[in-house]
Design a protein around this motif. Sequence first.
Motif, PDB file in Angstrom:
ATOM      1  N   GLY A 153       0.762  -1.231   0.000  1.00 32.27           N
ATOM      2  CA  GLY A 153       0.000   0.000   0.000  1.00 32.27           C
ATOM      3  C   GLY A 153       0.792   1.279   0.000  1.00 32.27           C
ATOM      4  O   GLY A 153       0.619   2.108   0.885  1.00 32.27           O
ATOM      5  N   HIS A 154       1.675   1.482  -0.984  1.00 33.85           N
ATOM      6  CA  HIS A 154       2.370   2.770  -1.064  1.00 33.85           C
ATOM      7  C   HIS A 154       1.522   3.796  -1.797  1.00 33.85           C
ATOM      8  O   HIS A 154       1.874   4.965  -1.850  1.00 33.85           O
ATOM      9  CB  HIS A 154       3.727   2.614  -1.746  1.00 33.85           C
ATOM     10  N   GLY A 178       5.810  -0.030  -8.852  1.00 38.80           N
ATOM     11  CA  GLY A 178       6.544  -0.193  -7.602  1.00 38.80           C
ATOM     12  C   GLY A 178       7.379   0.996  -7.196  1.00 38.80           C
ATOM     13  O   GLY A 178       7.944   1.002  -6.094  1.00 38.80           O
ATOM     14  N   TYR A 179       7.460   2.018  -8.067  1.00 34.58           N
ATOM     15  CA  TYR A 179       8.235   3.207  -7.699  1.00 34.58           C
ATOM     16  C   TYR A 179       7.633   3.865  -6.458  1.00 34.58           C
ATOM     17  O   TYR A 179       6.431   4.095  -6.379  1.00 34.58           O
ATOM     18  CB  TYR A 179       8.273   4.215  -8.848  1.00 34.58           C
ATOM     19  N   GLY A 180       8.468   4.164  -5.503  1.00 35.86           N
ATOM     20  CA  GLY A 180       7.991   4.798  -4.276  1.00 35.86           C
ATOM     21  C   GLY A 180       7.585   3.814  -3.201  1.00 35.86           C
ATOM     22  O   GLY A 180       7.145   4.228  -2.124  1.00 35.86           O
ATOM     23  N   ALA A 181       7.704   2.516  -3.491  1.00 35.89           N
ATOM     24  CA  ALA A 181       7.336   1.512  -2.485  1.00 35.89           C
ATOM     25  C   ALA A 181       8.271   1.606  -1.285  1.00 35.89           C
ATOM     26  O   ALA A 181       9.463   1.916  -1.418  1.00 35.89           O
ATOM     27  CB  ALA A 181       7.388   0.114  -3.091  1.00 35.89           C
ATOM     28  N   GLU A 228      12.105  -0.716   6.887  1.00 28.45           N
ATOM     29  CA  GLU A 228      12.616   0.338   7.757  1.00 28.45           C
ATOM     30  C   GLU A 228      11.766   1.604   7.633  1.00 28.45           C
ATOM     31  O   GLU A 228      11.544   2.321   8.619  1.00 28.45           O
ATOM     32  CB  GLU A 228      14.072   0.659   7.412  1.00 28.45           C
ATOM     33  N   ASP A 229      11.279   1.885   6.424  1.00 27.30           N
ATOM     34  CA  ASP A 229      10.410   3.046   6.217  1.00 27.30           C
ATOM     35  C   ASP A 229       9.108   2.902   7.000  1.00 27.30           C
ATOM     36  O   ASP A 229       8.578   3.879   7.532  1.00 27.30           O
ATOM     37  CB  ASP A 229      10.092   3.220   4.727  1.00 27.30           C
ATOM     38  N   MET A 230       8.587   1.673   7.032  1.00 30.32           N
ATOM     39  CA  MET A 230       7.330   1.428   7.750  1.00 30.32           C
ATOM     40  C   MET A 230       7.500   1.711   9.235  1.00 30.32           C
ATOM     41  O   MET A 230       6.646   2.359   9.865  1.00 30.32           O
ATOM     42  CB  MET A 230       6.881  -0.022   7.525  1.00 30.32           C
ATOM     43  N   VAL A 260      -6.755   5.365  18.177  1.00 29.61           N
ATOM     44  CA  VAL A 260      -6.069   6.069  17.094  1.00 29.61           C
ATOM     45  C   VAL A 260      -5.416   5.018  16.201  1.00 29.61           C
ATOM     46  O   VAL A 260      -4.676   4.156  16.688  1.00 29.61           O
ATOM     47  CB  VAL A 260      -4.991   7.026  17.635  1.00 29.61           C
ATOM     48  N   THR A 261      -5.709   5.056  14.904  1.00 29.79           N
ATOM     49  CA  THR A 261      -5.117   4.081  13.993  1.00 29.79           C
ATOM     50  C   THR A 261      -3.972   4.714  13.213  1.00 29.79           C
ATOM     51  O   THR A 261      -3.991   5.903  12.895  1.00 29.79           O
ATOM     52  CB  THR A 261      -6.158   3.528  13.003  1.00 29.79           C
ATOM     53  N   ILE A 262      -2.984   3.891  12.910  1.00 28.86           N
ATOM     54  CA  ILE A 262      -1.813   4.319  12.148  1.00 28.86           C
ATOM     55  C   ILE A 262      -1.709   3.465  10.889  1.00 28.86           C
ATOM     56  O   ILE A 262      -1.749   2.237  10.964  1.00 28.86           O
ATOM     57  CB  ILE A 262      -0.515   4.161  12.963  1.00 28.86           C
ATOM     58  N   ARG A 263      -1.615   4.120   9.747  1.00 32.05           N
ATOM     59  CA  ARG A 263      -1.315   3.410   8.512  1.00 32.05           C
ATOM     60  C   ARG A 263       0.026   3.908   7.987  1.00 32.05           C
ATOM     61  O   ARG A 263       0.205   5.091   7.730  1.00 32.05           O
ATOM     62  CB  ARG A 263      -2.398   3.636   7.440  1.00 32.05           C
ATOM     63  N   HIS A 264       0.950   3.003   7.845  1.00 37.10           N
ATOM     64  CA  HIS A 264       2.274   3.353   7.337  1.00 37.10           C
ATOM     65  C   HIS A 264       2.308   3.199   5.813  1.00 37.10           C
ATOM     66  O   HIS A 264       1.427   2.579   5.209  1.00 37.10           O
ATOM     67  CB  HIS A 264       3.337   2.451   7.969  1.00 37.10           C
ATOM     68  N   ARG A 265       3.324   3.759   5.192  1.00 39.91           N
ATOM     69  CA  ARG A 265       3.541   3.497   3.777  1.00 39.91           C
ATOM     70  C   ARG A 265       3.755   2.000   3.571  1.00 39.91           C
ATOM     71  O   ARG A 265       4.301   1.316   4.436  1.00 39.91           O
ATOM     72  CB  ARG A 265       4.767   4.254   3.273  1.00 39.91           C
TER      73      ARG A 265
END
Length: 365
Positions: free
Chosen positions: A35-36, A120-123, A127-129, A63-68
């Motif tokens: 889900g990027h 897939g660019y920007g996925a 570590e980013d998550m 509170v919900t968190i959605r990461h990249r």
Amino acid sequence: IYEPDASIAESKNSNDDNLNTKPLIVLVVGSGWMGHRSIIYAGTSWWNSSAPKTFAKLGYTCVTIRHRGTFPQVPSISVMLPLLAVLVAFLLEVLKYDQAEVLQIASIISVTYIALVMGGYGAAKFEDMMEDVADALVWINNNVATTETSSSNNEEEKKEKEGSERLFIFGGYSSGGHVAASLLQQADIFTSKGLPPPETLIDGIIFLSGVLAVRPKTNKIGKSNKTLVDGKETNATAQISNQPQPSRWFADFLTLVAFGRENGPTTPSPLDGIPPKIPHLLLGCSKEVFGLPLMDLLFCSKEFTKLVESKYDGSIPARCVEMDSLNHWNILASSKFSSVLGHELKWITSAASSQRQQRKEVKKD
């Protein structure tokens, strides 16, 4: 942010403590790590919302968190071209396809491959998550009310409660549980964001059908623990290495598809790490994915509970509740989950409160 409806909460919690004294729940939602782009994770949002809605109906602010997210990884062009050449030769020489048909098939494969590469660019990497979730915790810590208020008419009770910090319970569902659990085992990320360490910031941990291993656990933990199945205690051994372990090829395949050949093998597996010294509540299904061992290996709530108990010699409360007749996809919206969650939230609140009090006493000393 999902706030409890005042009228529903009042009717459900008339005999409970004031709603403002209930813990703040922060939940990392799941999407199979994908889900990027919003169009990709839109399909998972409708069932992810079931969990915070249930918390709100029970009178808790969630509170919900959605990461990249990531995107399915495809082979590099250096791998793809030889594979395509072999396929073309096979179609022409063995199956005797004519050149026009082979050209059409090769064109479709090539266009699909290019679309997947561009998509897939920007996925995000794993570590980013974790960074995204840590950034969200910074925002929550700075912007979401975490202090108690009191509606009591008793002046002494008001003074005792006003301004005291509200309990903070953090965790995640499915792959969100994996990201949350991995982050909790890396205190350096908290420090880099200017956050207190997990044991100071967070009072309790909750995982809902969390992905807590991406590879089988092979070493012994060596301590027995009690696990709940539909609310009933059952003795379970922690000698994990003595139990048959499913093949790891499926878990390896999932991390390969999600994170690629370079990053897949290094994806953290929380069951292999050191959990923080915080009370844990783990809710899940006795058969997460219809009892398929290759996939159920990812959802190891019992083993993770044993890990917490063993690591801290039983001094840190850890509780696992498994529900029958539910699976990974229908658990969040089920009435059974709501009932069990309402009961177990009282347990984790009590355990978290006791843990915080112990920290205060140690600090005074």
